[in-house]
Design a protein around this motif. Structure first.
Motif, PDB file in Angstrom:
ATOM      1  N   VAL A  60       3.943  -4.179 -11.643  1.00 56.54           N
ATOM      2  CA  VAL A  60       4.196  -5.677 -11.598  1.00 56.54           C
ATOM      3  C   VAL A  60       5.254  -6.058 -12.357  1.00 56.54           C
ATOM      4  O   VAL A  60       5.397  -5.815 -13.639  1.00 56.54           O
ATOM      5  CB  VAL A  60       2.866  -6.605 -11.710  1.00 56.54           C
ATOM      6  CG1 VAL A  60       3.367  -8.085 -11.419  1.00 56.54           C
ATOM      7  CG2 VAL A  60       1.818  -6.166 -10.996  1.00 56.54           C
ATOM      8  N   ASP A  94       6.654  -5.162  -6.852  1.00 57.81           N
ATOM      9  CA  ASP A  94       5.227  -4.774  -7.186  1.00 57.81           C
ATOM     10  C   ASP A  94       5.063  -3.292  -6.211  1.00 57.81           C
ATOM     11  O   ASP A  94       5.554  -3.247  -5.240  1.00 57.81           O
ATOM     12  CB  ASP A  94       4.294  -5.803  -6.859  1.00 57.81           C
ATOM     13  CG  ASP A  94       4.418  -6.979  -7.715  1.00 57.81           C
ATOM     14  OD1 ASP A  94       5.011  -6.918  -8.420  1.00 57.81           O
ATOM     15  OD2 ASP A  94       3.857  -8.003  -7.086  1.00 57.81           O
ATOM     16  N   TRP A 143      -5.421  -2.499 -11.898  1.00 56.04           N
ATOM     17  CA  TRP A 143      -5.081  -1.883 -10.577  1.00 56.04           C
ATOM     18  C   TRP A 143      -4.955  -2.797  -9.484  1.00 56.04           C
ATOM     19  O   TRP A 143      -4.012  -2.553  -8.896  1.00 56.04           O
ATOM     20  CB  TRP A 143      -6.346  -0.949 -10.277  1.00 56.04           C
ATOM     21  CG  TRP A 143      -6.148   0.247  -9.403  1.00 56.04           C
ATOM     22  CD1 TRP A 143      -5.867   0.257  -7.995  1.00 56.04           C
ATOM     23  CD2 TRP A 143      -5.828   1.619  -9.916  1.00 56.04           C
ATOM     24  NE1 TRP A 143      -5.543   1.441  -7.788  1.00 56.04           N
ATOM     25  CE2 TRP A 143      -5.149   2.378  -8.965  1.00 56.04           C
ATOM     26  CE3 TRP A 143      -5.467   2.221 -11.184  1.00 56.04           C
ATOM     27  CZ2 TRP A 143      -4.933   3.609  -8.791  1.00 56.04           C
ATOM     28  CZ3 TRP A 143      -5.161   3.524 -11.459  1.00 56.04           C
ATOM     29  CH2 TRP A 143      -4.788   4.412 -10.334  1.00 56.04           C
ATOM     30  N   VAL A 144      -5.877  -3.794  -9.404  1.00 54.71           N
ATOM     31  CA  VAL A 144      -5.859  -4.479  -8.222  1.00 54.71           C
ATOM     32  C   VAL A 144      -4.656  -5.561  -8.458  1.00 54.71           C
ATOM     33  O   VAL A 144      -3.747  -6.122  -7.512  1.00 54.71           O
ATOM     34  CB  VAL A 144      -6.947  -5.082  -8.178  1.00 54.71           C
ATOM     35  CG1 VAL A 144      -7.065  -6.233  -6.900  1.00 54.71           C
ATOM     36  CG2 VAL A 144      -8.167  -3.977  -7.773  1.00 54.71           C
ATOM     37  N   GLU A 174       0.832  -1.230   0.175  1.00 50.73           N
ATOM     38  CA  GLU A 174       0.171  -0.113   0.228  1.00 50.73           C
ATOM     39  C   GLU A 174       0.959   1.366  -0.116  1.00 50.73           C
ATOM     40  O   GLU A 174       1.984   1.431   0.810  1.00 50.73           O
ATOM     41  CB  GLU A 174      -0.982  -0.026   1.200  1.00 50.73           C
ATOM     42  CG  GLU A 174      -2.122  -0.936   1.293  1.00 50.73           C
ATOM     43  CD  GLU A 174      -3.061  -0.741   2.598  1.00 50.73           C
ATOM     44  OE1 GLU A 174      -2.680   0.376   3.288  1.00 50.73           O
ATOM     45  OE2 GLU A 174      -3.531  -1.927   2.888  1.00 50.73           O
ATOM     46  N   TYR A 221       1.334  -1.392  -5.041  1.00 49.44           N
ATOM     47  CA  TYR A 221       0.086  -1.004  -5.115  1.00 49.44           C
ATOM     48  C   TYR A 221      -0.419   0.068  -4.615  1.00 49.44           C
ATOM     49  O   TYR A 221      -0.099   0.265  -3.467  1.00 49.44           O
ATOM     50  CB  TYR A 221      -0.626  -2.451  -4.196  1.00 49.44           C
ATOM     51  CG  TYR A 221      -0.507  -3.623  -4.948  1.00 49.44           C
ATOM     52  CD1 TYR A 221      -1.274  -4.124  -5.868  1.00 49.44           C
ATOM     53  CD2 TYR A 221       0.777  -4.365  -4.591  1.00 49.44           C
ATOM     54  CE1 TYR A 221      -1.163  -5.481  -6.367  1.00 49.44           C
ATOM     55  CE2 TYR A 221       0.787  -5.502  -4.949  1.00 49.44           C
ATOM     56  CZ  TYR A 221       0.004  -6.149  -6.090  1.00 49.44           C
ATOM     57  OH  TYR A 221       0.283  -7.511  -6.306  1.00 49.44           O
ATOM     58  N   PHE A 275      -0.450  -3.480 -10.973  1.00 46.73           N
ATOM     59  CA  PHE A 275      -0.221  -2.121 -10.935  1.00 46.73           C
ATOM     60  C   PHE A 275       1.461  -2.451 -10.494  1.00 46.73           C
ATOM     61  O   PHE A 275       1.832  -2.811  -9.608  1.00 46.73           O
ATOM     62  CB  PHE A 275      -0.683  -1.562  -9.848  1.00 46.73           C
ATOM     63  CG  PHE A 275      -0.700   0.204 -10.162  1.00 46.73           C
ATOM     64  CD1 PHE A 275       0.194   1.009  -9.626  1.00 46.73           C
ATOM     65  CD2 PHE A 275      -1.308   0.730 -11.286  1.00 46.73           C
ATOM     66  CE1 PHE A 275       0.466   2.252  -9.691  1.00 46.73           C
ATOM     67  CE2 PHE A 275      -1.091   1.701 -11.394  1.00 46.73           C
ATOM     68  CZ  PHE A 275      -0.291   2.514 -10.724  1.00 46.73           C
TER      69      PHE A 275
END
Length: 345
Positions: free
Chosen positions: A339, A172, A333-334, A129, A174, A337
């Motif tokens: 990646v 990654d 998005w989920v 996050e 997010y 993103f």
């Protein structure tokens, strides 16, 4: 750890251990240091973090961390605001031969140093996050959110990495989050309900280039709104006894924008009453009785929005609400993103 071990055993029995990797997202307050190179997990967490990191390494899982420079700014009045962003700063942190120009890199490398201290300095890291709220606190606004998220995207796509991991950006990243959460706990602060990049009706709050060609945010289409009418405080009525009605309205609807630092904090006492009334009214699908408030409310067809304080109109139950890139957008998005920067995707 017992839960992780049980899950890992279940995956192994189902022959999925090679495909599904277990992780435990950790907040950035799990580690600490005055300088990134001296990063270490907090003493009271060292034992459990050592066990966790060992488990992750032995099963090929990455370390997942949530990094929020906004929280550093929100919780410390001495924190230099420009250091939270990516446009450069006059408050750079010098750590030996390394210089840090933004809080994200400094925080990330503090984790790298903490992992290295345990003997796992090369462990892949995912940022589970990261983001910036748009309301609910000083410094939480559309301009700041766009500056942070756009700066982050540009920074990560540059592949510069960080001083302790040059040329190796996070595995990654997010962005948090897709929509606001109007019922989320506000124990940490009112801003907790306003992390969304899209508003409740699927409209992008600000322009954001995702960095993959011209991949900008796209608004939801065919959104069917309720009629353009609002519930406001009747200017002809005495509002001295309105407190209980506001309490009722805001116990159901979200009124966090009315508090200190919120976009509607400066609209005056009557304006705040109207905002609370209308928030409840729209949530009740504009039911006529929901604007009564013992005769203190009235329906108006004139938009009472003031400046950045937007009085919302709800969405009808029959709204088809679709995004033109909805399938790709949500998956993008989920799921993917930023990646796999090693181009293995």
């Amino acid at each position: 750890m017992p839960a992780l071990l049980n899950l890992q055993q279940s995956l192994a029995k189902a022959n999925l251990a090679g495909f599904v990797k277990l992780v435990v997202p950790c907040n950035a307050d799990a580690y600490e240091s005055s300088l990134p190179s001296q990063g270490a997990f907090r003493p009271e967490l060292t034992q459990i973090m050592t066990q966790l990191v060992s488990f992750l390494s032995s099963n090929g899982s990455p370390f997942v961390v949530n990094i929020y420079p906004f929280l550093s700014l929100y919780g410390n009045s001495d924190f230099p605001q420009e250091y939270a962003f990516f446009q450069g700063t006059t408050h750079a942190v010098t750590d030996g031969q390394n210089v840090y120009y933004n809080a994200f890199d400094g925080n990330f490398d503090t984790l790298v140093a903490a992992l290295n201290r345990l003997g796992y300095g090369q462990m892949p890291i995912i940022v589970g996050e990261v983001g910036w709220p748009t309301d609910g606190a000083l410094g939480a606004n559309l301009t700041a959110a766009r500056a942070f998220n756009q700066g982050l995207i540009k920074h990560v796509l540059s592949n510069k990495g960080t001083p302790l991991r040059p040329g190796i950006p996070p595995m990654d990243i997010y962005l948090f989050g897709l929509f606001d959460e109007e019922a989320k706990s506000i124990l940490p602060g009112d801003f907790e309900r306003h992390w969304g990049i899209f508003s409740f009706d699927g409209q992008a709050k600000y322009r954001l280039n995702l960095g993959l060609g011209n991949r900008a945010l796209k608004n939801a289409k065919d959104v069917q709104y309720l009629p353009s009418r609002w519930c406001v405080a009747d200017p002809a009525r005495d509002l001295s006894g309105v407190a209980n009605h506001i309490k009722l309205a805001c116990s159901v609807a979200d009124c966090t924008t009315l508090n200190n630092g919120g976009s509607c904090n400066g609209i005056g006492a009557k304006g705040k009453v109207s905002y609370a009334f209308n928030s409840y009214y729209q949530l009740q699908k504009q039911d006529s009785q929901s604007c009564d408030f013992d005769g203190l409310g009235m329906v108006t067809f004139l938009d009472p929005s003031v400046g950045d304080c937007r009085f919302l109109v709800g969405i009808s139950d029959g709204s088809s609400f679709r995004c033109s890139p909805c399938g790709s957008l949500l998956v993008f998005w989920v799921m993917v993103f930023f990646v796999f920067w090693d181009n293995s995707l």
